[in-house]
Design an enzyme around this catalytic site. Structure first.
Site, PDB file in Angstrom:
ATOM      1  N   ASP A  44      31.927  18.553  46.185  1.00  0.00           N
ATOM      2  CA  ASP A  44      30.829  18.252  45.457  1.00  0.00           C
ATOM      3  C   ASP A  44      31.175  16.622  44.991  1.00  0.00           C
ATOM      4  OD1 ASP A  44      33.124  18.458  43.663  1.00  0.00           O
ATOM      5  OD2 ASP A  44      32.060  19.778  42.269  1.00  0.00           O
ATOM      6  N   SER A  45      32.256  16.275  45.654  1.00  0.00           N
ATOM      7  CA  SER A  45      32.211  14.588  45.429  1.00  0.00           C
ATOM      8  C   SER A  45      31.231  13.848  46.237  1.00  0.00           C
ATOM      9  CB  SER A  45      33.888  14.188  46.230  1.00  0.00           C
ATOM     10  OG  SER A  45      33.799  14.704  47.547  1.00  0.00           O
ATOM     11  N   ASP A  83      31.718  23.377  48.568  1.00  0.00           N
ATOM     12  CA  ASP A  83      32.102  23.365  47.077  1.00  0.00           C
ATOM     13  C   ASP A  83      30.800  23.990  46.417  1.00  0.00           C
ATOM     14  OD1 ASP A  83      34.314  22.455  45.701  1.00  0.00           O
ATOM     15  OD2 ASP A  83      33.884  20.162  46.108  1.00  0.00           O
ATOM     16  N   GLU A 181      45.110  19.299  43.150  1.00  0.00           N
ATOM     17  CA  GLU A 181      44.841  17.999  43.135  1.00  0.00           C
ATOM     18  C   GLU A 181      45.701  17.501  41.973  1.00  0.00           C
ATOM     19  OE1 GLU A 181      40.632  16.913  42.976  1.00  0.00           O
ATOM     20  OE2 GLU A 181      41.124  14.933  42.513  1.00  0.00           O
TER      21      GLU A 181
HETATM   22  O1  KIV Z   1      34.841  17.294  45.741  1.00  0.00           O
HETATM   23  C1  KIV Z   1      35.913  17.093  46.736  1.00  0.00           C
HETATM   24  O2  KIV Z   1      35.730  16.198  47.774  1.00  0.00           O
HETATM   25  C2  KIV Z   1      37.148  17.895  46.561  1.00  0.00           C
HETATM   26  C3  KIV Z   1      38.365  17.303  47.221  1.00  0.00           C
HETATM   27  C4  KIV Z   1      38.685  15.965  46.793  1.00  0.00           C
HETATM   28  C5  KIV Z   1      39.438  18.262  47.194  1.00  0.00           C
HETATM   29  O3  KIV Z   1      37.073  18.626  45.787  1.00  0.00           O
END
Ligand code: KIV
Length: 264
Positions: A44-45, A83, A181
């Site tokens: 979700d990044s 995610d 994390e």
């Molecule tokens: O959303 C994301 O990219 C993540 C990773 C950084 C683990 O959760």
């Protein structure tokens, strides 16, 4: 290289380090898959990294599915994880199952990832019971950014016990893997030794069973800001900027296109 599956990843614990990167589009996913990455996460990044949001909180299920479908079309071997965005699973176990089911069915992902430890035990259990593999995510959980008061290292001082309990809870609930994390190196090592499922670190030191980074950080596409845990392998934002400047110069000076780019 053969197709990576959930049992293969579980079997890699203690044998071979697991590699994971994020991807949000088809060409990047294809390049990573061809390069031999074990697993690709559509994080979700995507919100802050690609869509220009302040953080991950506004990201929707539809946006996650849209990007994951593009990534899925570029992958042959890597295991694809999607995610679950904020408020797609926090409301109730039933809501979480419905969201995970829809995302699994419509995106092409082979597993879902969600944030939270002890509080998510029943949710992870329910999703794994409908045969959707779950990767858990504990430590710094970006969807909780406002409660945490920023992107801070977790599991220090009195929070050590909480993090250990979170790790035990996600394994007991049936998660096949867990992202740690921003966790102190020594604690991540202890958790990795304590669990039978693989740990994937991001800002959690070298003793985890694998590592994940955001691809835009790896490639240097996000400008100068770089969290301590990021290793920037390339500096593509300056390359892109220079390419765009050359293009502008050549178009405005009339040197592009020339005869070789023209039809006769
Ligand atoms: O959303 C994301 O990219 C993540 C990773 C950084 C683990 O959760």
């Amino acid at each position: 290289m053969s197709k990576i599956t959930v049992p293969i990843l579980k079997g890699m614990k203690g044998e071979k380090k697991i590699t994971m990167l994020t991807a949000y589009d088809h060409p990047t996913a294809k390049i990573m898959d061809d390069a031999g990455i074990d697993t690709i996460l559509v994080g979700d990044s995507v919100g802050p990294v690609v869509l220009g949001y302040q953080n991950t909180i506004p990201v929707t299920i539809d946006e996650m599915i849209h990007h994951t479908r593009a990534v899925a079309r570029g992958i042959t071997n890597a295991l694809l994880i999607i995610d679950m965005p904020f408020m797609s699973y926090q409301e109730s176990v039933e809501q979480a199952k419905r969201s995970a089911g829809r995302m699994f069915k419509e995106s092409g992902a082979e597993a879902v990832k969600l944030e939270g430890g002890v509080a998510m035990h029943d949710t992870i259990k329910a999703i794994t019971e409908i045969d959707i593999p779950v990767c858990a995510h504990i430590g710094l959980t970006p969807q909780s950014i406002h409660r945490m008061g920023g992107y801070k290292v977790q599991g220090k001082g009195k929070d050590v016990d909480k993090l250990l309990a979170d790790a035990r809870a996600v394994e007991a609930a049936g998660a096949f893997m867990v992202v740690l994390e921003c966790v102190p190196r020594q604690l991540a090592k202890e958790i990795t030794g304590m669990l039978t499922i693989p740990t994937i670190g991001i800002g959690a030191g070298p003793d985890c069973d694998g590592q994940v980074l955001v691809i835009h950080d790896v490639l240097g596409l996000l400008g100068d800001f770089r969290p301590k845990f990021v290793k920037q392998y390339r500096s593509l934002s300056s390359d892109i900027g220079n390419a765009v400047k050359e293009y502008i110069n050549e178009v405005t000076s009339g040197t592009f296109p020339d005869d070789s780019q023209s039809f006769h």
